[in-house]
Scaffold this motif. Structure first.
Motif, short mmCIF file in Angstrom:
data_model
loop_
_atom_site.label_atom_id
_atom_site.label_comp_id
_atom_site.label_asym_id
_atom_site.label_seq_id
_atom_site.Cartn_x
_atom_site.Cartn_y
_atom_site.Cartn_z
N GLY A 1 -1.93 -8.64 -8.65
CA GLY A 1 -1.04 -7.43 -7.99
C GLY A 1 -1.34 -5.95 -8.29
N TYR A 2 -0.41 -5.07 -8.14
CA TYR A 2 -0.60 -3.35 -7.72
C TYR A 2 0.02 -3.13 -9.20
CZ TYR A 2 -0.55 1.49 -7.68
OH TYR A 2 -0.68 2.61 -7.45
N GLY A 3 0.56 -3.45 -9.98
CA GLY A 3 0.67 -3.23 -11.51
C GLY A 3 -0.32 -3.13 -12.29
N ARG A 4 -0.84 -5.07 -12.24
CA ARG A 4 -1.99 -5.33 -12.87
C ARG A 4 -3.60 -4.31 -12.39
NH1 ARG A 4 -4.00 -11.57 -13.78
NH2 ARG A 4 -2.34 -12.31 -14.51
N PRO B 1 -3.13 1.01 -2.31
CA PRO B 1 -2.91 -0.44 -1.65
C PRO B 1 -1.79 -0.64 -1.37
CG PRO B 1 -4.47 -0.38 -3.82
CD PRO B 1 -4.15 0.68 -3.42
N LEU B 2 -0.23 -0.11 -1.65
CA LEU B 2 0.73 -0.26 -1.40
C LEU B 2 0.71 -0.27 0.01
CD1 LEU B 2 2.63 1.72 -4.54
CD2 LEU B 2 2.27 -0.49 -4.20
N VAL B 3 -0.16 0.20 0.73
CA VAL B 3 0.74 0.28 2.42
C VAL B 3 -0.68 -0.55 2.85
CG1 VAL B 3 1.35 1.82 2.39
CG2 VAL B 3 -0.69 2.51 2.46
N ASP B 4 -1.54 -1.32 2.51
CA ASP B 4 -2.09 -2.18 2.99
C ASP B 4 -1.93 -3.73 2.63
OD1 ASP B 4 -5.16 -2.15 4.00
OD2 ASP B 4 -5.27 -4.09 2.35
N HIS B 5 -1.70 -4.40 4.44
CA HIS B 5 -1.11 -5.46 3.94
C HIS B 5 -1.67 -6.23 4.81
CE1 HIS B 5 2.38 -4.49 2.07
NE2 HIS B 5 2.85 -3.59 3.14
N PRO B 6 -2.09 -7.31 4.56
CA PRO B 6 -2.10 -8.45 3.30
C PRO B 6 -2.90 -8.60 2.71
CG PRO B 6 -2.85 -9.58 5.08
CD PRO B 6 -2.99 -8.39 6.02
N LEU B 7 -3.92 -7.45 2.34
CA LEU B 7 -5.20 -7.91 1.49
C LEU B 7 -4.89 -6.69 0.46
CD1 LEU B 7 -8.49 -8.29 4.05
CD2 LEU B 7 -6.85 -10.25 2.79
N ARG B 8 -3.65 -5.71 -0.14
CA ARG B 8 -3.61 -4.75 -0.48
C ARG B 8 -5.12 -4.04 -1.02
NH1 ARG B 8 -0.99 -8.93 -5.01
NH2 ARG B 8 0.60 -9.76 -2.80
N ARG B 9 -6.05 -3.87 -0.01
CA ARG B 9 -7.12 -3.04 -0.74
C ARG B 9 -7.00 -1.79 -0.79
NH1 ARG B 9 -11.14 -4.79 4.35
NH2 ARG B 9 -9.66 -4.13 5.53
N ALA B 10 -7.54 -0.72 -1.56
CA ALA B 10 -7.18 0.36 -1.36
C ALA B 10 -8.31 0.86 -0.99
CB ALA B 10 -8.08 1.02 -3.41
N LEU B 11 -8.35 2.60 -0.54
CA LEU B 11 -9.93 2.53 0.28
C LEU B 11 -11.08 2.83 0.14
CD1 LEU B 11 -7.85 6.64 1.18
CD2 LEU B 11 -7.66 4.41 2.19
N HIS B 12 -11.05 2.45 -1.56
CA HIS B 12 -12.41 2.20 -1.98
C HIS B 12 -13.25 0.85 -1.51
CE1 HIS B 12 -10.09 2.17 -5.56
NE2 HIS B 12 -10.85 0.55 -5.48
#
Length: 341
Positions: free
Chosen positions: A153-156, A299-310
């Motif tokens: 999750g994003y919080g973690r 990661p908040l706008v990447d679905h469904p894998l929640r990946r950051a740009l890096h």
């Protein structure tokens, strides 16, 4: 981002595998250890209707006792057919019912009074959907589980990153502290005089103590040392097991998308450079800090894998580390890596 069509392990039954067509599960399931076909499963044949067999001696619909026969032309071999029971209407409904065998007060399509024209309750949508449902959205697709693990999750991830920043900051205090102190000494005369003039309302810049070239060199050294410390802290740890100190505390780790294996130095370096190399651009009007902020919220706008740009650059995904409460259980059907949507 949507999951590509293919055969994946069924999240509802880990012992089976089903075909995902990009929007939902298609066809029947197959055992997880069976070799799936190249394409989607063939369409299932329609069920064969089963005609019930009446027990021997039971009266048929044509000869039920007490039912009036339908009139028919008298001819040789004619057998009267049974009509509706006594007191029933012409459409096989009790007396007083509607013309299509519906109870009194019901609609013409066999629906209760007040229901819509397509047999839906009052207030429901035209396609039989409850109030508040989005038309054309049959249901949310199942959450991907790369290599059978839950996505972090994003919080973690945010708490893990803050812990890592605290560790890197402590390293900078130890290694970079002297350079920061010297840089502040070079800037103090200028800012002290500018602050005094500002308090007096003097906006003139004449006579201000000049900022030496050494202050600029110290600033470059500070940023370069901070970047090098971050690189030395994160890249080797991520290359080994995909975890820094922050990720260990929050029980998450980064893994390649294609297989559950260590990242390796090259992939860990690519993953870090997108976020870490931007530190060198901090003196350039904060451009580096802006890039890092965009990367952190991506990661908040990447679905469904929640990946950051890096993550997208290094082809990685961050998953949760399952808690181990005992010895690992034997699995007769080990899950192949990389086959979960």
């Amino acid at each position: 981002m949507s999951v590509e069509p293919g055969w994946y392990v069924d999240p509802a039954d880990r012992e089976t595998r089903r075909y995902w067509d990009g929007e939902g599960w298609l066809g029947a399931a197959i055992p997880v250890d069976a070799t799936p076909p190249d394409g989607p499963p063939p369409p299932e044949p329609p069920p064969v209707p089963v005609t019930p067999v009446a027990p021997a001696g039971a009266p048929s619909a044509e000869t039920a006792p007490g039912w009036p026969p339908h009139p028919g032309p008298p001819h040789a071999g004619h057998r009267p057919q049974a009509g509706p029971p006594p007191g029933w209407g012409p459409q096989n409904g009790p007396a007083g019912w509607g013309p299509q065998g519906t109870p009194p007060g019901w609609g013409p399509q066999g629906t209760p009074s007040g229901w819509g024209p397509q047999s839906v309750p009052p207030g429901w949508g035209p396609q039989g959907t409850p109030p508040g449902w989005v038309p054309g959205w049959p249901g949310r697709p199942p959450e991907p589980r790369p290599h059978g693990l839950r996505l972090a999750g994003y919080g973690r991830r945010l708490v893990a990153r803050l812990i890592d920043f605290a560790v890197v900051f402590a390293l900078n205090v130890l290694v970079n502290g002297w350079f920061v102190w010297r840089w502040l000494e070079e800037l103090t005369p200028y800012w002290r005089e500018a602050f005094r003039r500002g308090m007096e309302g003097n906006t003139s810049s004449e006579g201000l103590p000049p900022i030496s070239e050494q202050a600029g060199l110290l600033q470059v050294a500070i940023v370069a040392i901070a970047t090098a410390l971050w690189l030395a802290y994160e890249v080797p740890a991520m290359a080994g097991n995909g975890q820094t100190i922050g990720k260990r505390v929050m029980r998450i780790r980064a893994v390649p998308i294609e297989a559950d294996q260590p990242l390796g130095f090259g992939r860990a370096l690519r993953r870090w450079t997108t976020l870490g190399m931007s530190t060198l651009l901090w003196p350039c009007f904060g451009i580096g800090l802006l890039i890092q902020l965009i990367d952190s919220v991506s990661p908040l706008v990447d679905h469904p894998l929640r990946r950051a740009l890096h993550d997208r650059r290094a082809l990685t995904v961050v998953v949760e580390v399952p808690a181990t409460t005992g010895p690992p259980a034997t699995d007769d059907h080990p899950q192949p890596s990389g086959d979960t949507p």
